[in-house]
Write a protein that holds these residues in place. Structure first.
Motif, short mmCIF file in Angstrom:
data_model
loop_
_atom_site.label_atom_id
_atom_site.label_comp_id
_atom_site.label_asym_id
_atom_site.label_seq_id
_atom_site.Cartn_x
_atom_site.Cartn_y
_atom_site.Cartn_z
N GLY A 163 0.84 -1.19 0.00
CA GLY A 163 0.00 0.00 0.00
C GLY A 163 0.88 1.24 0.00
O GLY A 163 1.75 1.38 0.85
N SER A 164 0.70 2.09 -0.99
CA SER A 164 1.53 3.28 -1.12
C SER A 164 0.63 4.49 -1.28
O SER A 164 -0.17 4.55 -2.22
CB SER A 164 2.47 3.13 -2.32
N VAL A 165 0.73 5.45 -0.39
CA VAL A 165 -0.19 6.58 -0.34
C VAL A 165 0.52 7.86 -0.76
O VAL A 165 1.60 8.18 -0.27
CB VAL A 165 -0.77 6.77 1.08
N GLU A 166 -0.11 8.58 -1.66
CA GLU A 166 0.37 9.91 -2.05
C GLU A 166 -0.60 10.95 -1.52
O GLU A 166 -1.82 10.74 -1.50
CB GLU A 166 0.48 10.02 -3.57
N THR A 167 -0.07 12.08 -1.07
CA THR A 167 -0.88 13.16 -0.54
C THR A 167 -0.79 14.36 -1.49
O THR A 167 0.30 14.83 -1.79
CB THR A 167 -0.37 13.58 0.85
N PHE A 168 -1.94 14.81 -1.95
CA PHE A 168 -2.00 15.91 -2.92
C PHE A 168 -2.76 17.08 -2.30
O PHE A 168 -3.89 16.91 -1.83
CB PHE A 168 -2.69 15.46 -4.20
N PRO A 169 -2.18 18.29 -2.30
CA PRO A 169 -2.84 19.44 -1.65
C PRO A 169 -3.91 20.07 -2.53
O PRO A 169 -3.63 20.51 -3.65
CB PRO A 169 -1.68 20.41 -1.43
N LEU A 170 -5.13 20.13 -2.03
CA LEU A 170 -6.17 20.89 -2.72
C LEU A 170 -6.10 22.36 -2.32
O LEU A 170 -6.31 23.25 -3.14
CB LEU A 170 -7.55 20.34 -2.38
N VAL A 171 -5.81 22.61 -1.05
CA VAL A 171 -5.57 23.98 -0.59
C VAL A 171 -4.58 23.93 0.55
O VAL A 171 -4.59 23.01 1.37
CB VAL A 171 -6.89 24.67 -0.16
N ARG A 172 -3.69 24.91 0.57
CA ARG A 172 -2.64 24.96 1.58
C ARG A 172 -3.09 25.75 2.81
O ARG A 172 -3.97 26.60 2.73
CB ARG A 172 -1.40 25.64 0.99
N PRO A 173 -2.49 25.48 3.96
CA PRO A 173 -2.82 26.23 5.17
C PRO A 173 -2.46 27.71 5.02
O PRO A 173 -1.44 28.06 4.43
CB PRO A 173 -1.95 25.58 6.25
N ALA A 174 -3.33 28.56 5.54
CA ALA A 174 -3.10 30.01 5.51
C ALA A 174 -3.85 30.63 6.68
O ALA A 174 -4.75 30.02 7.25
CB ALA A 174 -3.59 30.60 4.18
N ALA A 175 -3.49 31.86 7.01
CA ALA A 175 -4.17 32.55 8.11
C ALA A 175 -5.66 32.70 7.80
O ALA A 175 -6.51 32.61 8.69
CB ALA A 175 -3.53 33.92 8.34
N SER A 176 -5.98 32.89 6.52
CA SER A 176 -7.38 33.11 6.13
C SER A 176 -8.25 31.86 6.26
O SER A 176 -9.48 31.96 6.28
CB SER A 176 -7.45 33.63 4.69
#
Length: 279
Positions: A163-176
């Motif tokens: 099992g090999s998992v990739e993580t893809f960002p839909l939105v990054r952390p921000a103050a907003s």
């Protein structure tokens, strides 16, 4: 293939004198690491690896069992959080599933290890497709430093079996957004397994400003992480958060551009506005 496990290099100050106190250097490095972590860049330390390794002996219930839950009625009492299962088959509904409590593991995204058993489905990779993809990535310079002779269907089958998992960002952390990022968790070798494309996952990425929208292969999971005051998994609610007019998606385009501009400034990279995803 893009992955959060490959963060941009941490910039090193150029004005540090030879007479600087060693403790100051350690403190500066720690500050830079915390700065990048707070913006969703995954940096794995020795302590992180030891904590995750020690937790493997008491691994949570398999995701296929979790998927039997038709609701998340026990979420609050169990101390964990909700996330979404998005089947590749669009005739099947997006389902809410549950991540149990952390079991004492702090400052970590627990979803990759939790969903890993789901992707250990016994499917092998297509040797011809693997060679084509490897040749393409080598030609583009994406696999510099790797020995192509070590890339074989049998070695990739071993990775797929675990099992090999990739993580893809839909939105990054921000103050907003309260320092919360939203991520797709997918089978890293889904393309090589010749799994079908997941149209709903691609639509989520398109709604977040990815143009062209990336392809994701096979079933995927979508979850949310908060990076401040420490990295932890938080609720991602089916319906409220999976609707294409959800508030977090409306802000995502601007927040992603701002994050990338900031990272480009830190690392000296230019012209990069979104990660690529084709497998």
């Amino acid at each position: 293939m893009s992955s959060l496990s490959d963060p941009p290099p941490i910039p090193t100050p150029s004005n540090t004198s030879d007479t600087s106190d060693a403790s100051d250097s350690v403190e500066d490095a720690s500050s830079r690491m915390e700065y990048l972590k707070s913006r969703g860049v995954e940096i794995e330390t020795v302590e992180d690896r030891q904590a995750l390794s020690s937790s493997s002996s008491s691994s949570p219930a398999s995701v296929p069992e979790i998927l039997k839950q038709l609701s998340c009625a026990s979420c609050e009492s169990s101390g964990g959080c909700s996330f979404a299962f998005v089947p590749v088959d669009s005739s099947r509904p997006i389902r809410q599933v549950h991540l149990p409590g952390s079991g004492g593991i702090a400052n970590a995204d627990l979803l990759p290890d939790f969903v890993r058993p789901y992707f250990a489905d016994g499917r092998g990779v297509d040797a011809g497709l693997m060679r084509d993809q490897a040749a393409k990535h080598f030609a583009a310079g994406a696999l510099q430093g790797l020995d192509p002779t070590n890339l074989s269907a049998s070695s990739m089958d071993k990775v797929a079996a675990l099992g090999s998992v990739e993580t893809f960002p839909l939105v990054r952390p921000a103050a907003s957004n309260g320092h919360t990022g939203v991520y797709v968790y997918l089978d890293e070798v889904g393309l090589l397994k010749k799994l079908a494309a997941n149209p709903r996952a691609s639509r989520l990425a398109a709604a977040c400003g990815y143009d062209p929208a990336p392809n994701f292969y096979g079933d995927v999971f979508v979850g949310r992480c908060q990076t401040k005051p420490s990295l932890r998994n938080v609720d991602f609610v089916v319906g409220e958060d999976t609707s294409l007019d959800a508030e977090w998606m409306k802000r995502a385009v601007r927040e992603n551009v701002e994050w990338q501009v900031e990272m480009n400034s830190l690392t000296g990279r230019t012209g990069e506005l979104q990660p690529l995803k084709d497998g």
